[in-house]
Design an enzyme around this catalytic site. Structure first.
Site, short mmCIF file in Angstrom:
data_model
loop_
_atom_site.label_atom_id
_atom_site.label_comp_id
_atom_site.label_asym_id
_atom_site.label_seq_id
_atom_site.Cartn_x
_atom_site.Cartn_y
_atom_site.Cartn_z
N HIS A 1 0.83 -1.21 0.00
CA HIS A 1 0.00 0.00 0.00
C HIS A 1 0.86 1.26 0.00
O HIS A 1 2.07 1.24 0.24
CB HIS A 1 -0.94 0.00 1.22
CG HIS A 1 -0.24 0.06 2.54
ND1 HIS A 1 0.04 1.25 3.19
CD2 HIS A 1 0.24 -0.92 3.35
CE1 HIS A 1 0.65 0.99 4.35
NE2 HIS A 1 0.78 -0.32 4.47
N CYS B 1 2.79 -5.19 6.87
CA CYS B 1 2.48 -4.92 5.47
C CYS B 1 3.64 -4.21 4.79
O CYS B 1 4.60 -3.78 5.44
CB CYS B 1 1.19 -4.11 5.35
SG CYS B 1 -0.30 -5.06 5.72
#
Length: 521
Positions: free
Chosen positions: A404, A423
């Site tokens: 992301h 992440c």
């Protein structure tokens, strides 16, 4: 690791002279009848470790329960074993021809067992990755070794078969060549030990460790031998030419390339040639775990280096810095299909992060971060300060691990970029999303329209793109040099212990402070 020369001599003669070893070429199970050797071989099979019995049984069934190893085959097997070092292995761990010759009646079975054991290490690795990593979910390499060995014997291509079992891609081959080079450095005496001290060796200063630094840089190729001699003759001054070489060393080790020899650079300089060679061997082992056929379009993230590379048509075409999981929140080793791009994504905060880091700060903090609670879940609305930034790259079945964007751009400038909750935060993420969507102008237009309107929109890519989250602490860079990263997740240490390799790697020295307000995934 033991590096004794593997010699045949009288051992081969004794082994080949036995009744068991003087045999005809391997035959198929259809053509070969049950032989007079079956009783002896099946008895020997029962005494072998249970784990290896299925492969041995399959192999001898293919050969009609006949012994297969004669003098010529043993010589080619010895040639194959002699190439073990280029894979970071010791042939003596698998083949003991002297010991086999000492008991020729069981030598055939034990030679086959050794050959299959060595083949399995080349094809699949010596250690099961799940035993040394908390979460490892990638596609493993699988080979039918009994059939392969039988075919190699029939075709008289034993050496070629063994060499084809290990990865043959450029990354493995270059790293293998790097391992051989570091073994040569060790044989030539390595480099002087560097002792870290408090403080920084600043440009223009003098330090009695300068000769050791020069010798180290010459050994690894950051300086030529002639340059090293000239700089050594100049004394203990840390001058401009040496500073340039140190910046190259720093870049190769993923350090801030500022020419200042501070704590992190001193820590890396403290590694011995033996330790770096063993670190390369560990990374060769990791590469052997993985399947050989790769999607020509894929995204690979090296979590040790915090670098992402996008491959198209089998070639690397784009790279970005990334921020990955901190040592307390490791990004796992995963291989998952890329699913979709989400423009302007909201963030559904995982319960653990919400409980530990967000809810204790109270309603005012949630409001300041554009967060609200719905059905017990903390949700952050999309926007310029949202933790996921302007784009999210979704993966299928990835344990809530995804790629992301992020509003916290400063971390991309750090050397140690292991500081997320697991992440992968992608530098220039919107640009990267546009690269992925460019092949389909309609999808690209949808993404651009969503970015212009700040609408949340999920866009399917319409094609299979593999995402691989890897952990390479040693690899070959674009200049053909072996690059190293420190073992921030301590996976090298765990793998070394499993392999019985003694290694003393430099301590990780973090740079930059953690942003207390950075609570993104």
């Amino acid at each position: 690791m033991n590096r004794r020369e593997l010699t045949l001599g009288a051992a081969l003669s004794a082994f080949a002279g036995s009744a068991v070893a003087q045999t005809a070429p391997a035959q198929s199970a259809v053509a070969a009848p049950q032989s007079q050797y079956q009783a002896a071989l099946t008895s020997q099979l029962a005494r072998m470790p249970a784990a290896v019995q299925p492969d041995l049984r399959a192999f001898y069934e293919l050969n009609g329960w006949r012994p297969v190893w004669n003098t010529a085959r043993l010589r080619t097997l010895n040639q194959a074993a002699g190439r073990a070092e280029r894979h970071g292995l010791s042939s003596n761990d698998y083949f003991d021809f002297v010991g086999l010759a000492a008991d020729p009646d069981t030598a055939d079975m034990r030679t086959t067992a050794a050959a299959l054991a060595y083949a399995r290490v080349l094809a699949e690795g010596a250690v099961r990755p799940e035993t040394v990593e908390e979460l490892w979910e990638m596609e493993k390499n699988r080979v039918d070794l009994p059939v392969g060995l039988n075919d190699a014997l029939v075709q008289n291509k034993i050496v070629e078969w063994f060499e084809g079992l290990a990865p043959t891609d450029i990354g493995y081959n270059n790293l293998s060549a790097g391992y051989v080079r570091y073994r040569r450095i060790i044989a030539q005496g390595g480099w002087p030990r560097f002792t870290a001290r408090a403080g920084t060796i600043e440009p223009g200063s003098s330090d009695n460790r300068i000769p050791a630094i020069i010798a180290r840089l010459v050994a690894e190729g950051d300086l030529s031998a002639a340059e090293g001699q000239r700089l050594t003759a100049q004394g203990l001054v840390y001058g401009p030419e040496l500073q340039t070489a140190v910046r190259g060393f720093q870049a190769r080790h993923g350090l801030g390339a500022d020419g200042r020899i501070g704590a992190s650079t001193q820590s890396s300089l403290g590694a011995s040639a033996d330790d770096r060679a063993r670190q390369i061997a560990l990374n060769l082992e990791r590469r052997r775990w993985l399947k050989r056929e790769l999607n020509p379009e894929r995204i690979e993230v090296n979590t040790a280096a915090a670098i992402m590379v996008y491959w198209k048509d089998g070639r690397p075409v784009h790279s970005n810095r990334v921020v990955v999981g901190s040592p307390a929140n490791e990004t796992p080793s995963l291989e998952k299909p890329f699913a979709s791009v989400v423009a302007n994504p909201p963030w559904y905060v995982p319960a653990g992060i919400a409980r530990r880091e967000i809810l204790p700060r109270g309603p005012a903090y949630l409001a300041s971060q554009n967060m609200y609670i719905s059905n017990g879940t903390v949700i952050q609305r999309a926007g310029p300060t949202a933790a996921l930034g302007y784009v999210k790259f979704e993966l299928r079945d990835s344990y809530a691990i995804f790629l992301h964007d992020t509003p916290s751009k400063a971390a991309f400038n750090l050397s140690m970029r292991q500081r997320s909750h697991g992440c992968v935060r992608v530098q220039n993420a919107v640009e990267f999303a546009r690269i992925l969507l460019t092949p389909d102008p309609t999808l690209l237009a949808q993404f651009d329209d969503a970015q212009a309107s700040r609408e949340t929109k999920r866009i399917q890519t319409g094609r299979e793109i593999t995402v691989r989250l890897l952990y390479w602490t040693a690899f070959v860079d674009g200049q053909g040099r072996v690059a190293f990263r420190e073992d921030v997740y301590r996976r090298d240490r765990r793998l070394a212990e499993a392999l019985g390799i003694a290694v003393d790697l430099p301590a990780v020295v973090a740079d930059g402070r953690t942003d207390a307000n950075d609570v993104g995934p």
